[in-house]
Design a protein around this motif. Structure first.
Motif, PDB file in Angstrom:
ATOM      1  N   SER A 175      -3.412 -11.234   6.100  1.00 28.00           N
ATOM      2  CA  SER A 175      -3.582  -9.922   6.735  1.00 28.00           C
ATOM      3  C   SER A 175      -4.149  -8.913   5.743  1.00 28.00           C
ATOM      4  O   SER A 175      -3.847  -8.946   4.543  1.00 28.00           O
ATOM      5  CB  SER A 175      -2.242  -9.416   7.270  1.00 28.00           C
ATOM      6  OG  SER A 175      -1.700 -10.321   8.204  1.00 28.00           O
TER       7      SER A 175
ATOM      8  N   THR B 239      -0.383  -5.017   9.880  1.00 23.77           N
ATOM      9  CA  THR B 239      -0.183  -6.199  10.710  1.00 23.77           C
ATOM     10  C   THR B 239       1.179  -6.829  10.462  1.00 23.77           C
ATOM     11  O   THR B 239       1.915  -7.159  11.390  1.00 23.77           O
ATOM     12  CB  THR B 239      -1.280  -7.245  10.436  1.00 23.77           C
ATOM     13  OG1 THR B 239      -2.550  -6.653  10.708  1.00 23.77           O
ATOM     14  CG2 THR B 239      -1.092  -8.482  11.300  1.00 23.77           C
ATOM     15  N   ASP B 240       1.534  -6.987   9.184  1.00 26.40           N
ATOM     16  CA  ASP B 240       2.794  -7.633   8.828  1.00 26.40           C
ATOM     17  C   ASP B 240       3.951  -6.653   8.719  1.00 26.40           C
ATOM     18  O   ASP B 240       5.108  -7.066   8.574  1.00 26.40           O
ATOM     19  CB  ASP B 240       2.652  -8.377   7.493  1.00 26.40           C
ATOM     20  CG  ASP B 240       1.561  -9.438   7.538  1.00 26.40           C
ATOM     21  OD1 ASP B 240       1.253  -9.916   8.640  1.00 26.40           O
ATOM     22  OD2 ASP B 240       1.030  -9.780   6.467  1.00 26.40           O
TER      23      ASP B 240
ATOM     24  N   TRP C 248       0.847  -2.521  -1.965  1.00 25.81           N
ATOM     25  CA  TRP C 248      -0.126  -2.932  -0.957  1.00 25.81           C
ATOM     26  C   TRP C 248       0.588  -3.113   0.380  1.00 25.81           C
ATOM     27  O   TRP C 248       1.469  -3.945   0.507  1.00 25.81           O
ATOM     28  CB  TRP C 248      -0.807  -4.226  -1.384  1.00 25.81           C
ATOM     29  CG  TRP C 248      -1.574  -4.069  -2.658  1.00 25.81           C
ATOM     30  CD1 TRP C 248      -1.165  -4.329  -3.926  1.00 25.81           C
ATOM     31  CD2 TRP C 248      -2.911  -3.574  -2.761  1.00 25.81           C
ATOM     32  NE1 TRP C 248      -2.149  -4.031  -4.827  1.00 25.81           N
ATOM     33  CE2 TRP C 248      -3.245  -3.566  -4.146  1.00 25.81           C
ATOM     34  CE3 TRP C 248      -3.868  -3.127  -1.848  1.00 25.81           C
ATOM     35  CZ2 TRP C 248      -4.474  -3.145  -4.621  1.00 25.81           C
ATOM     36  CZ3 TRP C 248      -5.096  -2.712  -2.308  1.00 25.81           C
ATOM     37  CH2 TRP C 248      -5.395  -2.718  -3.669  1.00 25.81           C
TER      38      TRP C 248
ATOM     39  N   ILE D 176      -1.085 -10.561  -3.334  1.00 25.11           N
ATOM     40  CA  ILE D 176      -2.344 -10.205  -2.660  1.00 25.11           C
ATOM     41  C   ILE D 176      -3.520 -10.940  -3.304  1.00 25.11           C
ATOM     42  O   ILE D 176      -3.443 -11.399  -4.442  1.00 25.11           O
ATOM     43  CB  ILE D 176      -2.573  -8.681  -2.651  1.00 25.11           C
ATOM     44  CG1 ILE D 176      -2.592  -8.100  -4.095  1.00 25.11           C
ATOM     45  CG2 ILE D 176      -1.490  -7.992  -1.836  1.00 25.11           C
ATOM     46  CD1 ILE D 176      -3.950  -7.905  -4.673  1.00 25.11           C
TER      47      ILE D 176
ATOM     48  N   VAL E 239      -6.259  -8.888   0.824  1.00 25.74           N
ATOM     49  CA  VAL E 239      -5.437  -9.478   1.876  1.00 25.74           C
ATOM     50  C   VAL E 239      -4.154 -10.039   1.286  1.00 25.74           C
ATOM     51  O   VAL E 239      -4.061 -10.311   0.089  1.00 25.74           O
ATOM     52  CB  VAL E 239      -6.191 -10.616   2.612  1.00 25.74           C
ATOM     53  CG1 VAL E 239      -7.444 -10.092   3.280  1.00 25.74           C
ATOM     54  CG2 VAL E 239      -6.518 -11.759   1.659  1.00 25.74           C
ATOM     55  N   SER E 240      -3.163 -10.225   2.153  1.00 25.16           N
ATOM     56  CA  SER E 240      -1.926 -10.898   1.747  1.00 25.16           C
ATOM     57  C   SER E 240      -2.223 -12.377   1.527  1.00 25.16           C
ATOM     58  O   SER E 240      -2.822 -13.033   2.383  1.00 25.16           O
ATOM     59  CB  SER E 240      -0.863 -10.732   2.835  1.00 25.16           C
ATOM     60  OG  SER E 240       0.139 -11.719   2.715  1.00 25.16           O
TER      61      SER E 240
ATOM     62  N   SER F 218       0.604  -3.812   4.546  1.00 30.02           N
ATOM     63  CA  SER F 218      -0.076  -4.432   5.680  1.00 30.02           C
ATOM     64  C   SER F 218       0.506  -3.879   6.975  1.00 30.02           C
ATOM     65  O   SER F 218       1.699  -4.042   7.240  1.00 30.02           O
ATOM     66  CB  SER F 218       0.104  -5.961   5.649  1.00 30.02           C
ATOM     67  OG  SER F 218      -0.257  -6.517   6.903  1.00 30.02           O
TER      68      SER F 218
ATOM     69  N   VAL G 150      -4.540  -5.602   3.641  1.00 29.51           N
ATOM     70  CA  VAL G 150      -3.592  -4.661   3.044  1.00 29.51           C
ATOM     71  C   VAL G 150      -4.368  -3.501   2.432  1.00 29.51           C
ATOM     72  O   VAL G 150      -5.547  -3.628   2.094  1.00 29.51           O
ATOM     73  CB  VAL G 150      -2.723  -5.341   1.955  1.00 29.51           C
ATOM     74  CG1 VAL G 150      -1.887  -6.455   2.558  1.00 29.51           C
ATOM     75  CG2 VAL G 150      -3.575  -5.879   0.816  1.00 29.51           C
TER      76      VAL G 150
END
Length: 588
Positions: free
Chosen positions: A201, A171-172, A167, A181, A195-196, A169, A203
């Motif tokens: 964030s 953003t990250d 997964w 996740i 999301v994480s 991200s 994913v």
């Protein structure tokens, strides 16, 4: 989940060919240790902020990291004036987010970064940050450092090629495992999203060929390092979090994907010998702390120490703890390099108790905040409210104004009160010999005089203020240090109100005047790391010489006040008590 043959480093074993540098972990082995320990070899004291990711303009959280690092860097200079301080900040300019943001605006990546990076540079200048190096990851020196680090890891058999699936991200800029996740529903569409768990964030699942670093080989060493250095990550809950992750026998410290196919990510440092891959942005970013010391060091470890390595103090936000507490130390262990001594991890600033986001429109602009409340007003608010680091704190204009009023009243107004014309007139009636501070604090001076007892109580508090504030700052307890300073100011203000020096016998007036000026001198010295401009203005007005502004002069009676000039320390209305206004004929 990983597909393809994963080559585990069995030949290396958990510790073969590698060393744990336990003596380098933790700035304070028994929770706190005097920083003078590092001055013996005169290695520069090295403090770093996160390298900010300039895919958008700076927000209040960036300023928080800068101010926190600046307070502790300034404190180090005051307590160890003969030891150089190397203070690094800058911008992390590679990666998919930058590539996407630049192309969305129709700009080249470098052009985009030039503009945004300059805003971070301006933020540091505007906030009176005393950094000695502003670094950009697009600099050639850093490019060379990243390439060298990669080759060193590869030469030690710690990099291999494999297929990674998991997964991801954007953003990250990192992959997450299934355990990291969470599946939830989008509140606007009700559709399931992933999301994480750690950052929240979005994913998405992807599979691609990447290079990997044998992170799994260093789990035992990392755990031993942190167990041997329990103060190496502060505050303690963040330390406990990392130790739990490394101690989990059921979990596995997976090898780290450290490249991205160039077909997907062009903006970054290319993998040496394989231009079809770009080095993972976090490997690139973390190397910057070494770059800042002149790495790769032509003359070996000694040159690194002259440049400041290992870092004495690294300031980071809690969302990037794993990268700095696991990934970076593992790479350093792999290279047989000493680990940073202390990692100060801070929580986040929210707005109206909600996480700041552009979509909610609640992102606090640090430049606007400083325009409204003044540079030192914002610095004071951040230290007073955010100086405990463990829990998220809320940015509020109402609270910022409230705390500005506090320091303006207890410090600025206090200074104007004690230097008023009414008190100066009373002082002219005082006959010699005039008592010293030591005599004023003695029980033999005006024995039994209840009025003067208030002054004596202030002098007793001042006796230990410098050492108390120093102890707190050495233990990274910024808010607690400020609590001690403000408590002393409250006591001094109360003493002035009780003794009424503007309307008292000249002996009491002189005692109050001398006590108050000594309070202002010591408090002014202690506040230098937190509100430097205001402190300097105060110390200038007290006539304190430049050579008497280091921490050794925070002792009672250690410095000399002369040629005092009453000045307004803060902009805005200065309030003088009603009874004083009557004596002064309405002056305020």
């Amino acid at each position: 989940m990983v597909f393809g043959r994963v080559l585990r480093p069995q030949a290396l074993g958990p510790t073969r060919g590698l060393q744990v540098h336990g003596s380098y972990g933790g700035l304070y082995p028994a929770h706190c240790r005097a920083m003078s320990m590092h001055g013996k070899t005169m290695k520069p004291y090295y403090v770093t902020t996160p390298i900010f990711y300039p895919n958008a303009v700076p927000h209040i959280g960036h300023l928080y990291s800068l101010v926190t690092a600046d307070i502790l860097a300034r404190f180090q200079r005051l307590t160890h004036p003969h030891q150089p301080v190397h203070f690094l900040t800058g911008t992390d300019e590679h990666g998919l987010k930058i590539q996407k943001a630049a192309r969305d605006q129709g700009l080249g990546e470098k052009e985009f970064c030039d503009g945004i990076s300059e805003r971070f540079r301006y933020l540091a200048k505007r906030a009176d940050i005393s950094h000695t190096r502003f670094i950009r990851t697009t600099e050639k020196a850093h490019h060379d450092a990243v390439t060298h680090l990669w080759r060193e890891l590869d030469a030690r058999g710690l990099i291999y090629k494999d297929t990674y699936a998991g997964w991801y991200s954007v953003t990250d800029e990192c992959f997450y495992t299934e355990a990291q996740i969470t599946r939830t529903n989008d509140p606007t569409t009700s559709h399931e999203i992933v999301v994480s768990t750690e950052t929240g964030s979005l994913v998405s699942y992807s599979s691609e060929e990447t290079y990997k670093f044998r992170l799994s080989a260093f789990r035992t060493q990392l755990l031993h390092h942190f167990l041997a250095n329990p103060s190496s990550i502060q505050p303690k809950p963040y330390y406990d979090q990392i130790v739990r992750q490394l101690s989990d026998e059921d979990g596995e410290l997976e090898d780290l994907s450290i490249s991205r196919p160039r077909s997907r990510l062009e903006w970054g440092v290319l993998v040496p010998g394989d231009e079809t891959h770009t080095i993972y942005v976090w490997i690139d970013a973390l190397t910057v702390y070494l770059t800042g010391t002149g790495y790769p060091w032509a003359d070996g470890r000694e040159a690194g120490e002259k440049g400041g390595w290992p870092a004495d103090l690294q300031i980071i936000g809690k969302d990037i703890l794993r990268f700095h507490a696991i990934y970076f130390p593992a790479i350093l262990l792999a290279l047989s390099l000493p680990l940073p001594k202390t990692l100060l991890t801070h929580a986040h600033w929210t707005s109206n108790q909600k996480k700041m986001s552009k979509s909610l429109g609640n992102v606090a602009d640090p430049i606007e905040a400083m325009d409204t409340f003044g540079i030192d007003g914002v610095r004071y608010y951040m230290a007073r409210v955010g100086g405990r680091f463990q829990n998220d704190v809320d940015w509020s204009s109402k609270q910022a104004e409230k705390h500005l009023d506090e320091i303006r009243s207890l410090l600025g107004n206090f200074f104007l009160r004690i230097t008023s014309q009414a008190i100066r007139s009373k002082l002219s009636l005082m006959t010699d010999p005039r008592p010293t501070l030591s005599e004023l604090s003695s029980s033999t001076y005006l024995p039994g005089d209840i009025t003067h007892e208030h002054n004596r109580q202030v002098l007793v508090m001042l006796e230990n203020l410098g050492s108390s504030v120093r102890s707190n700052l050495e233990c990274l307890e910024v808010a607690e240090a400020l609590d001690q300073i403000m408590l002393c100011l409250k006591q001094a203000n109360a003493a002035m109100t009780s003794t009424r020096p503007w309307a008292s016998d000249p002996t009491i007036t002189y005692a109050s005047y001398t006590t108050s000026l000594e309070t202002l001198r010591i408090v002014g010295l202690c506040l230098q790391p937190i509100i430097p401009s205001t402190s300097n203005k105060l110390l200038d007005a007290l006539g304190i010489r430049s050579g008497e502004r280091t921490w050794e002069f925070t002792k009672l009676g250690r410095g000399k006040v002369e040629n005092v000039k009453g000045v307004a320390l803060f902009e805005g209305k200065q309030i003088v008590a009603k009874e004083e206004r009557k004596i002064q004929g309405g002056r305020g």
